[in-house]
Design a protein around this motif. Sequence first.
Motif, PDB file in Angstrom:
ATOM      1  N   LEU A 129     -19.744  10.690  -7.652  1.00 26.49           N
ATOM      2  CA  LEU A 129     -18.562  11.474  -7.286  1.00 26.49           C
ATOM      3  C   LEU A 129     -17.883  12.067  -8.518  1.00 26.49           C
ATOM      4  N   HIS A 130     -17.961  11.369  -9.641  1.00 26.52           N
ATOM      5  CA  HIS A 130     -17.402  11.935 -10.873  1.00 26.52           C
ATOM      6  C   HIS A 130     -18.192  13.160 -11.316  1.00 26.52           C
ATOM      7  N   THR A 132      -8.126  14.132 -13.034  1.00 22.89           N
ATOM      8  CA  THR A 132      -8.280  15.520 -13.468  1.00 22.89           C
ATOM      9  C   THR A 132      -9.610  16.105 -13.011  1.00 22.89           C
ATOM     10  N   CYS A 133     -10.679  15.384 -13.219  1.00 22.27           N
ATOM     11  CA  CYS A 133     -12.005  15.891 -12.838  1.00 22.27           C
ATOM     12  C   CYS A 133     -12.221  15.919 -11.335  1.00 22.27           C
ATOM     13  N   GLN A 134     -11.612  14.986 -10.621  1.00 19.06           N
ATOM     14  CA  GLN A 134     -11.979  14.784  -9.224  1.00 19.06           C
ATOM     15  C   GLN A 134     -10.886  15.094  -8.213  1.00 19.06           C
ATOM     16  N   ALA A 155     -19.983  15.052  -9.385  1.00 13.24           N
ATOM     17  CA  ALA A 155     -19.799  16.096  -8.372  1.00 13.24           C
ATOM     18  C   ALA A 155     -18.383  16.664  -8.376  1.00 13.24           C
ATOM     19  N   LYS A 156     -17.460  16.019  -9.119  1.00 20.44           N
ATOM     20  CA  LYS A 156     -16.054  16.439  -9.181  1.00 20.44           C
ATOM     21  C   LYS A 156     -15.400  16.394  -7.799  1.00 20.44           C
ATOM     22  N   LEU A 157     -15.613  15.269  -7.128  1.00 15.92           N
ATOM     23  CA  LEU A 157     -15.060  15.074  -5.792  1.00 15.92           C
ATOM     24  C   LEU A 157     -14.301  13.754  -5.734  1.00 15.92           C
ATOM     25  N   ALA A 158     -13.184  13.749  -5.030  1.00 15.54           N
ATOM     26  CA  ALA A 158     -12.384  12.535  -4.887  1.00 15.54           C
ATOM     27  C   ALA A 158     -13.094  11.541  -3.979  1.00 15.54           C
ATOM     28  N   PRO A 159     -13.033  10.270  -4.307  1.00 14.65           N
ATOM     29  CA  PRO A 159     -13.702   9.258  -3.478  1.00 14.65           C
ATOM     30  C   PRO A 159     -13.135   9.173  -2.065  1.00 14.65           C
ATOM     31  N   THR A 160     -11.883   9.617  -1.899  1.00 19.93           N
ATOM     32  CA  THR A 160     -11.249   9.539  -0.577  1.00 19.93           C
ATOM     33  C   THR A 160     -11.435  10.805   0.257  1.00 19.93           C
TER      34      THR A 160
END
Length: 276
Positions: free
Chosen positions: A181-182, A266-268, A184-189
């Motif tokens: 997820l990091h 910041t990234c996600q 992919a720049k996506l939030a885990p939620t």
Amino acid sequence: MPESPEVDALAGFLRATATGRVIAGIELEEFRAWKSRERRPEQLHGRRVTGVRRFGKHVALDTDGPSLLIGFGRAGWARWREDGDPEPDDAPPAIARIGFEDGAELAVSDAGEWLSLSLTVTDDPTSEASIAKLGPDPVSDAFTREVFDRITGRRRKQLKALLQEQESLSGIGNAYSDEILHVAKLAPTAHAAALTEDERVRLFAAIREVLGSAFVARRDIPIDRQKAEKVAAMRVHGRTGEPCPVCGDEVRDVPGSKGNAQYCATCQNGGVPLER
């Protein structure tokens, strides 16, 4: 600790080391781990190992009779000892010991808060419920973008949980889901159903990139060093309070994870910390 890259390395080691050896006996230290209630360990005594296969986070020791299926769960692992080698001082208590006629031994252990390691004697590992329910292996050629889209589809499930759902994707656990997820720049939620086409492209690519690189990196690493090598390679997982290697922001714990999952706001998540 174990996810598919580490278990694949273990399977490769056992394939090269255990194949051809004859099982002398199996000692169970914790009978709760034995899942074959109507089949006893003695059925494997005197059987020669003919091969080793991996299924997600499981390894099957195939013999000229039945197979021994070992599921490593959340915190199981294995250690190998040749005849005459001393037991490591820091070795965790063995759940079971598979001894060979030449004196070698494969010991399996579990370091979790609850017992997750399992052992099953079976004529066909693929018929066991724990294997039959597994989703596609994300590093296999069968894991295509079409398959990925079917898995995510309209699922109203958070990405972190979906990546760890073994029925959807086999072999991904807590650590690599954070890393994927990091990248992919996506939030885990974030929910799978809410992903844009661009986000789906990034997530699919990140799954293949992170796992593919990990499989290569773990290959040929001694099995007693697998955990340390994995921990050292993490970008955000287990790095609470450290700077993100991409943007320098502080790595934070995922709310509700009790410090077991991490991300970069910041990234996600556009620089906004996830709400607790």
